[in-house]
Design a protein around this motif. Structure first.
Motif, PDB file in Angstrom:
ATOM      1  N   ARG A  29     -11.155   0.354   5.166  1.00 40.65           N
ATOM      2  CA  ARG A  29     -11.926  -0.785   5.674  1.00 40.65           C
ATOM      3  C   ARG A  29     -11.202  -2.093   5.390  1.00 40.65           C
ATOM      4  O   ARG A  29     -11.291  -3.048   6.160  1.00 40.65           O
ATOM      5  N   LEU A  30     -10.495  -2.122   4.277  1.00 45.13           N
ATOM      6  CA  LEU A  30      -9.830  -3.341   3.830  1.00 45.13           C
ATOM      7  C   LEU A  30      -8.513  -2.983   3.165  1.00 45.13           C
ATOM      8  O   LEU A  30      -8.450  -2.034   2.378  1.00 45.13           O
ATOM      9  N   HIS A  31      -7.454  -3.720   3.493  1.00 50.47           N
ATOM     10  CA  HIS A  31      -6.157  -3.560   2.826  1.00 50.47           C
ATOM     11  C   HIS A  31      -5.742  -4.923   2.288  1.00 50.47           C
ATOM     12  O   HIS A  31      -5.518  -5.865   3.048  1.00 50.47           O
ATOM     13  N   LEU A  32      -5.659  -5.016   0.955  1.00 47.85           N
ATOM     14  CA  LEU A  32      -5.305  -6.252   0.264  1.00 47.85           C
ATOM     15  C   LEU A  32      -3.887  -6.154  -0.274  1.00 47.85           C
ATOM     16  O   LEU A  32      -3.519  -5.157  -0.886  1.00 47.85           O
ATOM     17  N   PHE A  33      -3.095  -7.231  -0.096  1.00 51.57           N
ATOM     18  CA  PHE A  33      -1.719  -7.264  -0.590  1.00 51.57           C
ATOM     19  C   PHE A  33      -1.301  -8.709  -0.764  1.00 51.57           C
ATOM     20  O   PHE A  33      -2.114  -9.633  -0.650  1.00 51.57           O
ATOM     21  N   GLY A  34      -0.030  -8.935  -1.045  1.00 46.97           N
ATOM     22  CA  GLY A  34       0.503 -10.284  -1.215  1.00 46.97           C
ATOM     23  C   GLY A  34       1.984 -10.270  -0.911  1.00 46.97           C
ATOM     24  O   GLY A  34       2.411  -9.843   0.157  1.00 46.97           O
ATOM     25  N   HIS A  35       2.787 -10.749  -1.868  1.00 48.32           N
ATOM     26  CA  HIS A  35       4.253 -10.658  -1.869  1.00 48.32           C
ATOM     27  C   HIS A  35       4.929 -11.684  -0.963  1.00 48.32           C
ATOM     28  O   HIS A  35       5.855 -12.361  -1.390  1.00 48.32           O
ATOM     29  N   ILE A  36       4.483 -11.814   0.277  1.00 54.10           N
ATOM     30  CA  ILE A  36       5.121 -12.745   1.213  1.00 54.10           C
ATOM     31  C   ILE A  36       4.280 -14.021   1.261  1.00 54.10           C
ATOM     32  O   ILE A  36       3.266 -14.099   1.961  1.00 54.10           O
ATOM     33  N   HIS A  37       4.717 -15.039   0.514  1.00 51.69           N
ATOM     34  CA  HIS A  37       3.924 -16.247   0.309  1.00 51.69           C
ATOM     35  C   HIS A  37       3.636 -17.005   1.607  1.00 51.69           C
ATOM     36  O   HIS A  37       2.572 -17.586   1.762  1.00 51.69           O
ATOM     37  N   LYS A  38       4.582 -16.996   2.523  1.00 49.33           N
ATOM     38  CA  LYS A  38       4.402 -17.770   3.754  1.00 49.33           C
ATOM     39  C   LYS A  38       3.446 -17.125   4.743  1.00 49.33           C
ATOM     40  O   LYS A  38       3.158 -17.702   5.783  1.00 49.33           O
ATOM     41  N   GLN A  39       2.953 -15.931   4.445  1.00 47.37           N
ATOM     42  CA  GLN A  39       2.073 -15.231   5.380  1.00 47.37           C
ATOM     43  C   GLN A  39       0.642 -15.090   4.859  1.00 47.37           C
ATOM     44  O   GLN A  39      -0.098 -14.197   5.264  1.00 47.37           O
ATOM     45  N   HIS A  40       0.250 -15.983   3.949  1.00 49.64           N
ATOM     46  CA  HIS A  40      -1.121 -15.964   3.439  1.00 49.64           C
ATOM     47  C   HIS A  40      -2.109 -16.002   4.595  1.00 49.64           C
ATOM     48  O   HIS A  40      -1.952 -16.767   5.547  1.00 49.64           O
ATOM     49  N   GLY A  41      -3.131 -15.139   4.528  1.00 48.41           N
ATOM     50  CA  GLY A  41      -4.156 -15.150   5.570  1.00 48.41           C
ATOM     51  C   GLY A  41      -4.852 -13.812   5.703  1.00 48.41           C
ATOM     52  O   GLY A  41      -4.590 -12.872   4.951  1.00 48.41           O
ATOM     53  N   VAL A  42      -5.746 -13.739   6.685  1.00 51.66           N
ATOM     54  CA  VAL A  42      -6.539 -12.536   6.946  1.00 51.66           C
ATOM     55  C   VAL A  42      -6.409 -12.193   8.427  1.00 51.66           C
ATOM     56  O   VAL A  42      -6.408 -13.081   9.283  1.00 51.66           O
ATOM     57  N   LYS A  43      -6.287 -10.893   8.712  1.00 61.31           N
ATOM     58  CA  LYS A  43      -6.146 -10.434  10.096  1.00 61.31           C
ATOM     59  C   LYS A  43      -6.880  -9.105  10.245  1.00 61.31           C
ATOM     60  O   LYS A  43      -6.755  -8.237   9.381  1.00 61.31           O
ATOM     61  N   LYS A  44      -7.624  -8.963  11.323  1.00 62.23           N
ATOM     62  CA  LYS A  44      -8.268  -7.674  11.602  1.00 62.23           C
ATOM     63  C   LYS A  44      -7.461  -6.948  12.657  1.00 62.23           C
ATOM     64  O   LYS A  44      -7.056  -7.534  13.662  1.00 62.23           O
ATOM     65  N   ASP A  45      -7.207  -5.656  12.406  1.00 54.99           N
ATOM     66  CA  ASP A  45      -6.450  -4.838  13.349  1.00 54.99           C
ATOM     67  C   ASP A  45      -7.140  -3.482  13.413  1.00 54.99           C
ATOM     68  O   ASP A  45      -7.095  -2.710  12.453  1.00 54.99           O
ATOM     69  N   GLY A  46      -7.816  -3.205  14.518  1.00 60.48           N
ATOM     70  CA  GLY A  46      -8.555  -1.954  14.632  1.00 60.48           C
ATOM     71  C   GLY A  46      -9.727  -1.943  13.664  1.00 60.48           C
ATOM     72  O   GLY A  46     -10.517  -2.886  13.604  1.00 60.48           O
ATOM     73  N   LEU A  47      -9.821  -0.889  12.855  1.00 58.91           N
ATOM     74  CA  LEU A  47     -10.924  -0.742  11.911  1.00 58.91           C
ATOM     75  C   LEU A  47     -10.654  -1.415  10.575  1.00 58.91           C
ATOM     76  O   LEU A  47     -11.540  -1.475   9.722  1.00 58.91           O
ATOM     77  N   THR A  48      -9.443  -1.908  10.375  1.00 58.50           N
ATOM     78  CA  THR A  48      -9.031  -2.417   9.064  1.00 58.50           C
ATOM     79  C   THR A  48      -8.882  -3.941   9.065  1.00 58.50           C
ATOM     80  O   THR A  48      -8.306  -4.514   9.986  1.00 58.50           O
ATOM     81  N   ILE A  49      -9.413  -4.569   8.008  1.00 62.84           N
ATOM     82  CA  ILE A  49      -9.164  -5.988   7.748  1.00 62.84           C
ATOM     83  C   ILE A  49      -7.996  -6.064   6.773  1.00 62.84           C
ATOM     84  O   ILE A  49      -8.018  -5.423   5.709  1.00 62.84           O
ATOM     85  N   PHE A  50      -6.975  -6.830   7.110  1.00 61.92           N
ATOM     86  CA  PHE A  50      -5.791  -7.015   6.261  1.00 61.92           C
ATOM     87  C   PHE A  50      -5.839  -8.403   5.635  1.00 61.92           C
ATOM     88  O   PHE A  50      -6.122  -9.387   6.322  1.00 61.92           O
TER      89      PHE A  50
END
Length: 197
Positions: free
Chosen positions: A155-176
């Motif tokens: 349902r949800l995939h949380l990560f980091g690592h790439i500082h310039k890409q901070h944000g939230v995106k929904k793709d199919g059934l998963t919120i990233f």
């Protein structure tokens, strides 16, 4: 369930005041800058003291001092996930750290393959390939991780690592969610991601 997602605080966590309310606070790694035990202990003391019902954290590539470490003495509502899971209110959280020792072998690929199929909230430090992972003309995410995410559809995939890409995106059934809190040049904070599932 409201989840507050942070990542990549790089020993600047004590500058984070007035964090929003949420049911669960999750930090997806790189809480240290130099990977020292002193930094890790300071982070854990701060993290444990925060007023959230549940708190979860994993390690990122900067948090080298915790490689193969066993962490004892955390409060009952604080969960360190290292290729392991915790179930809170019927929701299964699974965390995969990003240690360089694993990345230079095939161990990290095996860690991704081992993510349980019934994971509701996946926490990694590395992004999946092609999702909130682009910087300096390169996609830094993992193709193996993306393949596993596409199989299990959390349902949800949380990560980091790439500082310039901070944000939230929904793709199919998963919120990233890329929760990298420090901006690209480490001078300011992004707002933490608050997500309802």
């Amino acid at each position: 369930m409201n989840i507050l997602h942070l990542s990549d605080t790089h020993s600047q966590h004590r500058r984070l005041t007035q964090l929003p309310d949420a049911d669960i606070l999750i930090h997806s790694g790189d809480f240290t800058m130099n990977g020292s035990e002193q930094e890790a202990i300071d982070f854990m003391n701060w993290f444990c003291d925060l007023p959230y019902s549940h708190k979860i954290f994993i390690c990122g590539n900067h948090d080298a001092c915790l490689y193969e470490a066993k962490i004892d003495g955390l409060d009952e509502n604080v969960h360190y996930l290292c290729n392991s899971s915790v179930v809170i209110d019927g929701v299964k959280f699974y965390g995969v750290p990003m240690f360089m020792e694993d990345c230079i072998s095939d161990r990290q690929t095996r860690n991704y393959v081992a993510i349980p199929a019934d994971t509701d909230v996946l926490i990694t430090h590395c992004p999946p390939y092609g999702i909130l992972d682009f910087d300096d003309g390169i996609n830094y995410g993992s193709a193996e991780l993306l393949a596993r995410v596409e199989e299990i559809k959390p349902r949800l995939h949380l990560f980091g690592h790439i500082h310039k890409q901070h944000g939230v995106k929904k793709d199919g059934l998963t919120i990233f969610s890329n929760g990298a809190i420090m901006n690209g040049d480490y001078t300011n904070f992004n707002l933490p991601n608050l997500i309802k599932i």
